[in-house]
Design a protein around this motif. Structure first.
Motif, short mmCIF file in Angstrom:
data_model
loop_
_atom_site.label_atom_id
_atom_site.label_comp_id
_atom_site.label_asym_id
_atom_site.label_seq_id
_atom_site.Cartn_x
_atom_site.Cartn_y
_atom_site.Cartn_z
N ASP A 87 36.81 38.50 35.25
CA ASP A 87 37.89 39.23 34.59
C ASP A 87 38.94 38.25 34.09
O ASP A 87 39.54 37.51 34.87
N ARG A 128 44.32 44.59 40.91
CA ARG A 128 43.93 44.63 39.50
C ARG A 128 45.01 43.96 38.66
O ARG A 128 46.19 43.96 39.04
N SER A 175 37.86 39.61 40.83
CA SER A 175 36.72 39.71 39.92
C SER A 175 36.59 38.38 39.18
O SER A 175 37.39 38.09 38.29
#
Length: 199
Positions: free
Chosen positions: A67, A31, A64
């Motif tokens: 993102d 992330r 992602s």
């Protein structure tokens, strides 16, 4: 997962004062985050993927694709990638930017690789797309690319944003270097693969 304390000695996620060694293992930063370390060593076939996933070396994918939040890996000391280990920054055709800042030396030895994929950085008609780039590698010490070691920068395939390198002193040994073959960008509506340019 980098952020799982159970994966680290002392059950603590590495921080700004830690000297991190990953040997014969795979690790992912899954992330967007700002990671600060004292030093980083990848050895014995280890891999660290920052904002990337997959097992096909030539086409790592973004975690992602939509993102836009950035990833930033900052190491105040040395980054050593050795013995067929690999550092992967960003996935092909991502929208998020990945940056690596090294305060000391960046050293690749004995078959090590560094793969950096630029994220989307703006329109192909904007000058800033190419000046700022979609990913960055800044090294304040020496950069050594040892024999049989390669750096693979990939432009963003749609916007053309490059990987921007800011290196103080660069040393490239025999049978090593930067390989950007087929990692450029294609025209809209066409296949991107095979349309790259050598830089």
């Amino acid at each position: 997962d980098w952020f799982d304390p159970a994966n680290w000695d002392g059950a603590a996620i590495p921080g700004v004062y830690d000297r991190v060694v990953v040997s014969n293992a795979s690790c992912q930063i899954l992330r967007p985050a700002e990671i600060d370390l004292a030093s980083l060593t990848l050895a014995n076939g280890a891999s660290l993927m920052v904002g990337a996933t997959g097992s096909v070396e030539t086409v790592y994918l973004p975690i992602s694709p939509l993102d836009v939040r950035p990833y930033h890996l900052s190491v105040s000391g040395e980054v050593l990638v050795r013995d067929n280990a690999g550092l992967v920054l960003g996935g092909v055709n991502a929208t998020s930017r990945v940056d690596l800042a090294v305060g000391g030396d960046l050293v690749l030895t004995n078959g090590a690789t560094l793969r950096v994929a630029a994220g989307f950085a703006g329109s192909v008609t904007n000058r800033s797309t190419y000046i700022d780039g979609g990913a960055g590698v800044v090294v304040r010490g020496n950069t050594l690319i040892g024999t049989n070691c390669w750096v693979y920068p990939s432009c963003h395939q749609a916007s053309g944003a490059p990987v921007v390198f800011d290196l103080q002193n660069l040393f490239v040994m025999t049978n090593s270097g930067f390989n950007a073959n087929y990692h450029g960008f294609g025209r809209i509506g066409e296949s991107y693969y095979g349309l790259g340019y050598t830089s």
